[in-house]
Motif scaffolding. Structure first.
Motif, PDB file in Angstrom:
ATOM      1  N   ASP A 115     -25.883  17.930  -8.287  1.00  0.00           N
ATOM      2  CA  ASP A 115     -25.001  17.394  -9.330  1.00  0.00           C
ATOM      3  C   ASP A 115     -23.792  18.301  -9.578  1.00  0.00           C
ATOM      4  O   ASP A 115     -23.614  18.856 -10.659  1.00  0.00           O
ATOM      5  N   ASP A 116     -22.935  18.399  -8.551  1.00  0.00           N
ATOM      6  CA  ASP A 116     -21.724  19.198  -8.710  1.00  0.00           C
ATOM      7  C   ASP A 116     -20.497  18.287  -8.604  1.00  0.00           C
ATOM      8  O   ASP A 116     -20.626  17.060  -8.543  1.00  0.00           O
ATOM      9  N   ARG A 165     -17.074  19.046 -15.601  1.00  0.00           N
ATOM     10  CA  ARG A 165     -17.078  19.880 -14.390  1.00  0.00           C
ATOM     11  C   ARG A 165     -16.056  20.996 -14.549  1.00  0.00           C
ATOM     12  O   ARG A 165     -16.119  22.019 -13.916  1.00  0.00           O
ATOM     13  N   SER A 200     -22.381  12.783 -16.216  1.00  0.00           N
ATOM     14  CA  SER A 200     -22.634  13.584 -15.010  1.00  0.00           C
ATOM     15  C   SER A 200     -23.702  12.875 -14.173  1.00  0.00           C
ATOM     16  O   SER A 200     -24.287  11.871 -14.612  1.00  0.00           O
ATOM     17  N   PRO A 234     -25.250  23.283 -11.319  1.00  0.00           N
ATOM     18  CA  PRO A 234     -25.810  21.946 -11.108  1.00  0.00           C
ATOM     19  C   PRO A 234     -27.332  21.890 -11.055  1.00  0.00           C
ATOM     20  O   PRO A 234     -27.976  22.774 -10.494  1.00  0.00           O
ATOM     21  N   SER A 294     -25.715  20.968 -15.587  1.00  0.00           N
ATOM     22  CA  SER A 294     -25.034  19.673 -15.486  1.00  0.00           C
ATOM     23  C   SER A 294     -25.616  18.601 -16.413  1.00  0.00           C
ATOM     24  O   SER A 294     -25.303  17.423 -16.277  1.00  0.00           O
ATOM     25  N   SER A 325     -20.018  25.286 -14.246  1.00  0.00           N
ATOM     26  CA  SER A 325     -21.072  24.272 -14.312  1.00  0.00           C
ATOM     27  C   SER A 325     -22.124  24.603 -13.260  1.00  0.00           C
ATOM     28  O   SER A 325     -21.808  24.751 -12.079  1.00  0.00           O
TER      29      SER A 325
END
Length: 281
Positions: A42-43, A15, A263, A30, A10, A28
């Motif tokens: 961090d998704d 995404r 992000s 995270p 990320s 992605s």
């Protein structure tokens, strides 16, 4: 089983990818951000505004943690060809985790092909690499040809950053307290680049918003920009994007300039008003 997978941690702002190449998936993986006793993954479901507000309201150092080898192994599953792009090894252990995962995965799946790229960068430059990989796959190249072409492309891509706040970098020991105090008190913007070793390198200090736009443009031209693609990842700085785009288009009216929201991880590094701009030289 899909033929291709593009896997990025990320440090890349996407995404999902628009106009994915045929028979290709984008995954992605995270990183997570730890602020006090709270962990933010961090998704796609991360509320970045909330994370930033928690970060700003604490004096503790926030830290990021790279994905696990298991997360990478899961991301590789189900594809013949995998190309992986990670945030610079200078800021994170993500590349190492991906390398360990690749070795373990290939023991179980010896026919798979996996190529790892340490972007030596973050944000907009990672975004450029990922979209170029997608374009190369869509053009019908074989695995080795994609690897060769993206290696050449990476040598021509660069990252320029402009930061209005550096509290996090100071808290994490990436910048000195003195520099941090100057930025905070004097409305200074830090203009810098990702060095060839993948470290954040300061090029100049610009006082105020307007001078930072000009300084960024000057530095980009100095580094050899001649009208190539630009992807600007920023944290709530539409004004900079607009003014910078106008400046570029005065000289290069055909230039492709894309805007992306940072992000969670890039918001953590760039902070409010910061931007991480990838461009082709």
């Amino acid at each position: 089983m899909s033929k291709w997978k593009i896997v990025a941690d990320s440090g890349c702002d996407y995404r999902q990818l628009a106009q994915l190449a045929p028979d290709t998936e984008f995954v992605s993986v995270p990183l997570s951000i730890q602020i006090g006793d709270q962990t933010f993954v961090d998704d796609a479901s991360l509320d970045i505004d909330q994370m930033v507000s928690v970060m700003q309201s604490t004096s503790e150092a926030a830290t990021s943690a790279c994905p696990s080898t298991q997360a990478y192994e899961e991301a590789f599953a189900g594809a013949e060809n995998v190309i992986v792009v990670t945030i610079t090894g200078g800021l994170s252990g993500s590349f190492n985790a991906a390398r360990v995962a690749r070795d373990m995965y290939l023991e179980e799946h010896p026919d798979a092909k996996i190529h790892l790229i340490d972007s030596l960068s973050a944000g907009g430059e990672m975004d450029l690499l990922v979209t170029e990989i997608n374009r190369l796959i869509a053009s019908g190249l074989e695995f080795e040809e994609v690897v060769s072409a993206i290696t050449t492309y990476q040598e021509k891509s660069k990252l320029l950053f402009v930061l209005a706040k550096v509290d996090n970098l100071v808290k994490n020991g990436r910048l000195s307290k003195l520099v941090g105090a100057v930025v905070g008190l004097l409305n200074i913007r830090m203009v810098g680049e990702a060095s060839s070793e993948g470290k954040l390198e300061l090029l100049k200090k610009a006082r105020g918003h307007k001078k930072s736009v000009t300084a960024a443009w000057e530095e980009m031209k100095k580094a050899g920009y001649k009208g190539g693609r630009i992807i600007m990842a920023h944290r709530n700085n539409d004004k900079f994007f607009q003014q910078f785009s106008d400046l570029v288009k005065e000289t290069y009216p055909e230039a492709s300039i894309e805007e992306v929201a940072t992000s969670g991880l890039c918001s953590f590094y760039a902070e409010e008003g910061g931007l991480l701009m990838g461009y082709e030289r």
